[in-house]
Scaffold this motif. Structure first.
Motif, mmCIF file in Angstrom:
data_model
loop_
_atom_site.group_PDB
_atom_site.id
_atom_site.type_symbol
_atom_site.label_atom_id
_atom_site.label_comp_id
_atom_site.label_asym_id
_atom_site.label_seq_id
_atom_site.Cartn_x
_atom_site.Cartn_y
_atom_site.Cartn_z
ATOM 1 N N TYR A 141 0.843 -1.209 0.000
ATOM 2 C CA TYR A 141 0.000 0.000 0.000
ATOM 3 C C TYR A 141 0.869 1.246 0.000
ATOM 4 N N TRP A 142 2.007 1.131 0.690
ATOM 5 C CA TRP A 142 2.868 2.300 0.761
ATOM 6 C C TRP A 142 4.268 1.899 0.304
ATOM 7 N N PHE A 143 4.974 1.170 1.105
ATOM 8 C CA PHE A 143 6.318 0.747 0.742
ATOM 9 C C PHE A 143 6.660 -0.502 1.548
ATOM 10 N N GLY A 144 7.213 -1.471 0.907
ATOM 11 C CA GLY A 144 7.558 -2.709 1.618
ATOM 12 C C GLY A 144 8.945 -3.167 1.227
ATOM 13 N N HIS A 145 9.318 -4.319 1.733
ATOM 14 C CA HIS A 145 10.674 -4.819 1.493
ATOM 15 C C HIS A 145 10.683 -6.279 1.077
ATOM 16 N N VAL A 146 11.579 -6.592 0.161
ATOM 17 C CA VAL A 146 11.885 -7.987 -0.167
ATOM 18 C C VAL A 146 13.402 -8.115 -0.055
ATOM 19 N N HIS A 147 13.861 -8.867 0.917
ATOM 20 C CA HIS A 147 15.301 -8.982 1.126
ATOM 21 C C HIS A 147 15.768 -10.422 0.958
ATOM 22 N N LEU A 148 16.834 -10.575 0.206
ATOM 23 C CA LEU A 148 17.482 -11.879 0.124
ATOM 24 C C LEU A 148 18.737 -11.788 0.993
ATOM 25 N N ILE A 149 18.794 -12.638 2.006
ATOM 26 C CA ILE A 149 19.869 -12.511 2.990
ATOM 27 C C ILE A 149 20.641 -13.820 3.056
ATOM 28 N N ASN A 150 21.954 -13.695 2.924
ATOM 29 C CA ASN A 150 22.801 -14.871 3.098
ATOM 30 C C ASN A 150 22.713 -15.320 4.559
ATOM 31 N N LYS A 151 22.573 -16.620 4.780
ATOM 32 C CA LYS A 151 22.411 -17.101 6.161
ATOM 33 C C LYS A 151 23.588 -16.721 7.059
ATOM 34 N N ASN A 152 24.769 -16.537 6.460
ATOM 35 C CA ASN A 152 25.929 -16.117 7.262
ATOM 36 C C ASN A 152 25.789 -14.689 7.779
ATOM 37 N N ASP A 153 24.929 -13.906 7.122
ATOM 38 C CA ASP A 153 24.798 -12.490 7.492
ATOM 39 C C ASP A 153 23.524 -12.208 8.277
ATOM 40 N N ILE A 154 22.817 -13.268 8.656
ATOM 41 C CA ILE A 154 21.487 -13.078 9.222
ATOM 42 C C ILE A 154 21.510 -12.298 10.545
ATOM 43 N N ALA A 155 22.592 -12.452 11.315
ATOM 44 C CA ALA A 155 22.660 -11.773 12.618
ATOM 45 C C ALA A 155 22.637 -10.258 12.480
ATOM 46 N N GLU A 156 23.121 -9.753 11.330
ATOM 47 C CA GLU A 156 23.154 -8.291 11.147
ATOM 48 C C GLU A 156 21.840 -7.754 10.584
ATOM 49 N N HIS A 157 21.003 -8.635 10.116
ATOM 50 C CA HIS A 157 19.733 -8.197 9.525
ATOM 51 C C HIS A 157 18.661 -8.085 10.616
ATOM 52 N N PRO A 158 17.673 -7.161 10.432
ATOM 53 C CA PRO A 158 16.603 -7.046 11.448
ATOM 54 C C PRO A 158 15.955 -8.388 11.825
ATOM 55 N N ILE A 159 15.807 -9.326 10.878
ATOM 56 C CA ILE A 159 15.161 -10.584 11.287
ATOM 57 C C ILE A 159 16.043 -11.431 12.202
ATOM 58 N N GLY A 160 17.356 -11.172 12.159
ATOM 59 C CA GLY A 160 18.258 -11.889 13.060
ATOM 60 C C GLY A 160 18.256 -11.296 14.458
ATOM 61 N N GLN A 161 17.649 -10.122 14.584
ATOM 62 C CA GLN A 161 17.650 -9.428 15.879
ATOM 63 C C GLN A 161 16.292 -9.470 16.566
ATOM 64 N N LEU A 162 15.354 -10.213 15.985
ATOM 65 C CA LEU A 162 14.020 -10.283 16.576
ATOM 66 C C LEU A 162 14.016 -11.156 17.820
ATOM 67 N N GLY A 163 13.204 -10.768 18.763
ATOM 68 C CA GLY A 163 13.058 -11.550 19.989
ATOM 69 C C GLY A 163 12.247 -12.808 19.733
ATOM 70 N N PRO A 164 12.041 -13.606 20.777
ATOM 71 C CA PRO A 164 11.225 -14.814 20.628
ATOM 72 C C PRO A 164 9.776 -14.458 20.293
ATOM 73 N N GLN A 165 9.079 -15.417 19.752
ATOM 74 C CA GLN A 165 7.745 -15.153 19.223
ATOM 75 C C GLN A 165 6.674 -15.865 20.055
ATOM 76 N N PRO A 166 5.610 -15.145 20.443
ATOM 77 C CA PRO A 166 4.535 -15.790 21.202
ATOM 78 C C PRO A 166 3.926 -16.946 20.410
ATOM 79 N N LEU A 167 3.361 -17.896 21.106
ATOM 80 C CA LEU A 167 2.699 -19.084 20.550
ATOM 81 C C LEU A 167 3.704 -20.090 19.992
ATOM 82 N N GLU A 168 4.994 -19.763 20.063
ATOM 83 C CA GLU A 168 5.976 -20.757 19.635
ATOM 84 C C GLU A 168 6.549 -21.447 20.860
ATOM 85 N N GLU A 169 6.918 -22.704 20.645
ATOM 86 C CA GLU A 169 7.339 -23.543 21.759
ATOM 87 C C GLU A 169 8.457 -22.949 22.607
ATOM 88 N N ASP A 170 9.392 -22.264 21.943
ATOM 89 C CA ASP A 170 10.549 -21.798 22.717
ATOM 90 C C ASP A 170 10.218 -20.627 23.635
#
Ligand SMILES: [Zn+2]
Length: 258
Positions: free
Chosen positions: A95-124
Protein backbone atom coordinates in the motif's frame (compact mmCIF):
# COMPACT_ATOMS: atom_id res chain seq x y z
CA UNK A 1 1.84 -20.65 3.64
CA UNK A 2 4.37 -23.33 4.30
CA UNK A 3 2.00 -25.85 2.72
CA UNK A 4 1.50 -23.77 -0.44
CA UNK A 5 5.15 -22.87 -1.05
CA UNK A 6 7.36 -25.37 0.76
CA UNK A 7 9.23 -27.85 -1.42
CA UNK A 8 8.96 -25.91 -4.70
CA UNK A 9 11.63 -24.21 -6.80
CA UNK A 10 11.56 -20.58 -7.84
CA UNK A 11 11.24 -20.67 -11.63
CA UNK A 12 10.42 -17.10 -12.54
CA UNK A 13 10.37 -13.72 -10.87
CA UNK A 14 9.54 -10.14 -11.65
CA UNK A 15 10.45 -7.01 -9.75
CA UNK A 16 7.97 -4.18 -10.24
CA UNK A 17 9.55 -1.86 -7.71
CA UNK A 18 13.32 -2.04 -7.57
CA UNK A 19 13.50 0.13 -4.47
CA UNK A 20 11.89 -2.63 -2.40
CA UNK A 21 14.71 -5.15 -2.96
CA UNK A 22 18.05 -5.15 -1.18
CA UNK A 23 20.16 -6.33 -4.13
CA UNK A 24 20.43 -5.23 -7.75
CA UNK A 25 17.68 -6.94 -9.72
CA UNK A 26 20.00 -9.10 -11.84
CA UNK A 27 21.92 -10.31 -8.81
CA UNK A 28 18.70 -11.19 -7.00
CA UNK A 29 17.49 -13.18 -9.98
CA UNK A 30 20.80 -15.03 -10.28
CA UNK A 31 20.74 -16.03 -6.66
CA UNK A 32 17.07 -16.94 -6.51
CA UNK A 33 16.11 -18.66 -9.75
CA UNK A 34 16.20 -22.43 -9.54
CA UNK A 35 16.42 -22.43 -5.74
CA UNK A 36 14.11 -24.52 -3.61
CA UNK A 37 11.94 -23.07 -0.86
CA UNK A 38 12.38 -25.41 2.10
CA UNK A 39 9.71 -23.86 4.26
CA UNK A 40 8.01 -20.59 5.18
CA UNK A 41 7.43 -19.05 8.58
CA UNK A 42 6.43 -15.78 10.20
CA UNK A 43 9.02 -13.78 12.12
CA UNK A 44 7.52 -10.63 13.63
CA UNK A 45 6.29 -8.55 10.72
CA UNK A 46 8.34 -10.55 8.22
CA UNK A 47 7.38 -13.62 6.23
CA UNK A 48 10.53 -15.65 5.74
CA UNK A 49 11.10 -18.31 3.09
CA UNK A 50 13.96 -20.65 3.87
CA UNK A 51 16.29 -21.53 0.97
CA UNK A 52 19.50 -23.58 1.20
CA UNK A 53 22.01 -20.80 1.75
CA UNK A 54 19.71 -17.77 1.95
CA UNK A 55 16.54 -16.51 3.52
CA UNK A 56 14.05 -14.61 1.36
CA UNK A 57 12.18 -12.22 3.63
CA UNK A 58 9.09 -10.11 2.86
CA UNK A 59 7.80 -7.21 4.89
CA UNK A 60 4.59 -5.48 3.88
CA UNK A 61 5.61 -2.32 5.69
CA UNK A 62 2.56 -0.15 6.37
CA UNK A 63 0.32 -2.80 4.85
CA UNK A 64 -0.22 -4.60 1.61
CA UNK A 65 -1.23 -7.88 0.08
CA UNK A 66 0.63 -11.10 -0.39
CA UNK A 67 -1.52 -13.20 -2.67
CA UNK A 68 -1.28 -16.69 -4.08
CA UNK A 69 -2.32 -17.30 -7.65
CA UNK A 70 -2.38 -20.31 -9.91
CA UNK A 71 -0.95 -20.23 -13.40
CA UNK A 72 -0.47 -16.98 -15.28
CA UNK A 73 2.30 -14.71 -14.19
CA UNK A 74 2.10 -11.78 -11.79
CA UNK A 75 -1.02 -9.93 -10.75
CA UNK A 76 -1.25 -6.52 -12.43
CA UNK A 77 0.52 -3.72 -10.58
CA UNK A 78 2.22 -5.98 -8.08
CA UNK A 79 5.58 -4.80 -6.76
CA UNK A 80 7.24 -8.17 -6.58
CA UNK A 81 6.11 -11.56 -7.82
CA UNK A 82 7.50 -15.00 -8.40
CA UNK A 83 6.37 -18.33 -9.67
CA UNK A 84 7.17 -21.79 -8.37
CA UNK A 85 7.69 -25.16 -9.98
CA UNK A 86 4.22 -26.31 -8.88
CA UNK A 87 2.63 -23.67 -11.11
CA UNK A 88 1.63 -21.44 -8.21
CA UNK A 89 2.76 -17.85 -7.92
CA UNK A 90 2.98 -15.20 -5.24
CA UNK A 91 2.41 -11.50 -5.84
CA UNK A 92 3.16 -8.76 -3.34
CA UNK A 93 1.53 -5.37 -3.52
CA UNK A 94 2.46 -2.71 -1.00
CA UNK A 95 0.00 0.00 0.00
CA UNK A 96 2.87 2.30 0.76
CA UNK A 97 6.32 0.75 0.74
CA UNK A 98 7.56 -2.71 1.62
CA UNK A 99 10.67 -4.82 1.49
CA UNK A 100 11.89 -7.99 -0.17
CA UNK A 101 15.30 -8.98 1.13
CA UNK A 102 17.48 -11.88 0.12
CA UNK A 103 19.87 -12.51 2.99
CA UNK A 104 22.80 -14.87 3.10
CA UNK A 105 22.41 -17.10 6.16
CA UNK A 106 25.93 -16.12 7.26
CA UNK A 107 24.80 -12.49 7.49
CA UNK A 108 21.49 -13.08 9.22
CA UNK A 109 22.66 -11.77 12.62
CA UNK A 110 23.15 -8.29 11.15
CA UNK A 111 19.73 -8.20 9.52
CA UNK A 112 16.60 -7.05 11.45
CA UNK A 113 15.16 -10.58 11.29
CA UNK A 114 18.26 -11.89 13.06
CA UNK A 115 17.65 -9.43 15.88
CA UNK A 116 14.02 -10.28 16.58
CA UNK A 117 13.06 -11.55 19.99
CA UNK A 118 11.22 -14.81 20.63
CA UNK A 119 7.75 -15.15 19.22
CA UNK A 120 4.54 -15.79 21.20
CA UNK A 121 2.70 -19.08 20.55
CA UNK A 122 5.98 -20.76 19.64
CA UNK A 123 7.34 -23.54 21.76
CA UNK A 124 10.55 -21.80 22.72
CA UNK A 125 8.70 -18.92 24.40
CA UNK A 126 7.78 -20.69 27.61
CA UNK A 127 6.36 -18.74 30.54
CA UNK A 128 9.70 -19.06 32.31
CA UNK A 129 11.58 -17.57 29.37
CA UNK A 130 8.93 -14.86 29.01
CA UNK A 131 9.39 -13.78 32.65
CA UNK A 132 13.18 -13.76 32.20
CA UNK A 133 12.91 -11.26 29.31
CA UNK A 134 11.89 -8.60 31.83
CA UNK A 135 14.75 -9.17 34.27
CA UNK A 136 16.75 -6.01 34.82
CA UNK A 137 14.79 -4.11 32.18
CA UNK A 138 13.16 -0.74 32.64
CA UNK A 139 10.73 1.48 30.77
CA UNK A 140 7.07 1.43 29.95
CA UNK A 141 5.39 -1.87 29.36
CA UNK A 142 3.60 -1.02 26.12
CA UNK A 143 6.82 0.16 24.45
CA UNK A 144 8.62 -2.93 25.67
CA UNK A 145 6.00 -5.28 24.22
CA UNK A 146 5.84 -3.51 20.86
CA UNK A 147 9.62 -3.53 20.45
CA UNK A 148 10.19 -6.49 18.15
CA UNK A 149 13.68 -7.00 19.56
CA UNK A 150 12.14 -7.97 22.90
CA UNK A 151 9.23 -10.04 21.61
CA UNK A 152 8.38 -10.43 17.95
CA UNK A 153 4.85 -10.40 16.68
CA UNK A 154 2.66 -8.37 19.03
CA UNK A 155 1.06 -5.81 16.73
CA UNK A 156 -0.62 -2.53 17.58
CA UNK A 157 -4.10 -3.92 17.01
CA UNK A 158 -3.64 -6.52 19.76
CA UNK A 159 -1.77 -4.64 22.46
CA UNK A 160 -4.82 -2.88 23.97
CA UNK A 161 -6.77 -6.06 24.67
CA UNK A 162 -3.67 -7.89 25.87
CA UNK A 163 -2.99 -5.22 28.49
CA UNK A 164 -6.66 -5.06 29.43
CA UNK A 165 -6.86 -8.83 30.00
CA UNK A 166 -3.68 -8.70 32.06
CA UNK A 167 -5.13 -5.68 33.98
CA UNK A 168 -1.99 -3.62 33.44
CA UNK A 169 -1.71 0.03 32.39
CA UNK A 170 0.22 0.63 29.13
CA UNK A 171 2.48 3.15 30.83
CA UNK A 172 3.33 0.83 33.70
CA UNK A 173 7.02 0.87 34.59
CA UNK A 174 8.11 -2.72 34.08
CA UNK A 175 10.39 -2.68 37.13
CA UNK A 176 7.28 -2.59 39.31
CA UNK A 177 5.70 -5.68 37.76
CA UNK A 178 5.54 -8.81 39.91
CA UNK A 179 5.90 -12.32 38.57
CA UNK A 180 2.13 -12.72 38.98
CA UNK A 181 1.58 -9.76 36.63
CA UNK A 182 3.89 -11.33 34.05
CA UNK A 183 2.11 -14.67 34.28
CA UNK A 184 -1.19 -12.91 33.62
CA UNK A 185 0.40 -11.02 30.77
CA UNK A 186 1.77 -14.20 29.22
CA UNK A 187 -1.69 -15.77 29.33
CA UNK A 188 -3.30 -12.64 27.86
CA UNK A 189 -0.85 -12.57 24.93
CA UNK A 190 -1.53 -16.25 24.17
CA UNK A 191 -5.28 -15.80 24.44
CA UNK A 192 -5.54 -12.74 22.18
CA UNK A 193 -3.09 -13.96 19.51
CA UNK A 194 -4.53 -17.47 19.46
CA UNK A 195 -8.11 -16.32 19.00
CA UNK A 196 -7.05 -14.06 16.15
CA UNK A 197 -5.10 -16.91 14.57
CA UNK A 198 -8.12 -19.20 14.84
CA UNK A 199 -10.24 -16.59 13.09
CA UNK A 200 -7.76 -16.21 10.25
CA UNK A 201 -6.19 -12.99 11.46
CA UNK A 202 -7.36 -9.39 11.56
CA UNK A 203 -10.46 -8.32 9.69
CA UNK A 204 -8.57 -5.50 7.96
CA UNK A 205 -5.86 -7.84 6.71
CA UNK A 206 -6.07 -10.43 3.96
CA UNK A 207 -4.65 -13.91 3.80
CA UNK A 208 -2.86 -15.62 0.93
CA UNK A 209 -6.17 -16.21 -0.82
CA UNK A 210 -7.35 -12.62 -0.51
CA UNK A 211 -9.80 -13.44 2.27
CA UNK A 212 -10.21 -11.06 5.16
CA UNK A 213 -9.61 -12.46 8.64
CA UNK A 214 -12.50 -12.70 11.09
CA UNK A 215 -10.91 -10.94 14.05
CA UNK A 216 -12.42 -7.49 14.03
CA UNK A 217 -14.31 -4.93 16.02
CA UNK A 218 -16.85 -7.39 17.40
CA UNK A 219 -14.07 -9.26 19.17
CA UNK A 220 -12.12 -6.33 20.55
CA UNK A 221 -12.63 -5.88 24.28
CA UNK A 222 -11.39 -2.32 24.73
CA UNK A 223 -9.39 -1.65 21.55
CA UNK A 224 -10.89 1.16 19.44
CA UNK A 225 -13.94 1.18 21.75
CA UNK A 226 -13.55 4.52 23.51
CA UNK A 227 -16.87 5.65 24.94
CA UNK A 228 -18.23 2.11 25.30
CA UNK A 229 -18.58 0.36 28.68
CA UNK A 230 -15.74 -1.84 29.93
CA UNK A 231 -16.77 -5.49 29.48
CA UNK A 232 -15.49 -6.27 33.00
CA UNK A 233 -16.69 -3.38 35.19
CA UNK A 234 -18.90 -1.17 33.03
CA UNK A 235 -16.77 1.98 33.37
CA UNK A 236 -16.27 4.01 30.24
CA UNK A 237 -13.33 2.94 28.03
CA UNK A 238 -10.95 5.82 27.40
CA UNK A 239 -8.57 6.64 24.61
CA UNK A 240 -5.39 8.07 26.08
CA UNK A 241 -2.13 9.38 24.64
CA UNK A 242 0.80 7.08 25.36
CA UNK A 243 3.87 8.66 23.86
CA UNK A 244 3.57 8.97 20.11
CA UNK A 245 0.53 6.70 19.88
CA UNK A 246 -2.79 6.14 21.63
CA UNK A 247 -4.05 3.43 23.93
CA UNK A 248 -7.51 2.23 24.84
CA UNK A 249 -7.93 1.37 28.49
CA UNK A 250 -10.34 1.00 31.37
CA UNK A 251 -8.98 3.24 34.12
CA UNK A 252 -10.45 1.19 36.93
CA UNK A 253 -9.35 -2.24 35.64
CA UNK A 254 -5.89 -1.05 34.59
CA UNK A 255 -4.60 1.23 37.32
CA UNK A 256 -1.03 2.44 37.26
CA UNK A 257 1.13 1.00 40.05
CA UNK A 258 3.59 3.35 41.70
ZN1 LIG B 1 -13.10 -2.02 33.72
Amino acid sequence: MNRELGGYDVVWLEVGQEKCINLPCRKLKNKLLGKKIRGVRNRGKWVVADLDSHELAFNLGMGGELLLHRGGTSLPESHFSFQLSGGQGISLTFYWFGHVHLINKNDIAEHPIGQLGPQPLEEDLTMKRFVSLFAGRRGRLKNFLLNQKNIAGIGNAYIHDILFLARIHPLQDIRLLQDEDLWLLYGAIERVLRSSLEMGGLAFEKDLYGQHGGYGRDFFRVAYRDGSPCPACGNEIKKIKTGRNSSYICNSCQSLKN
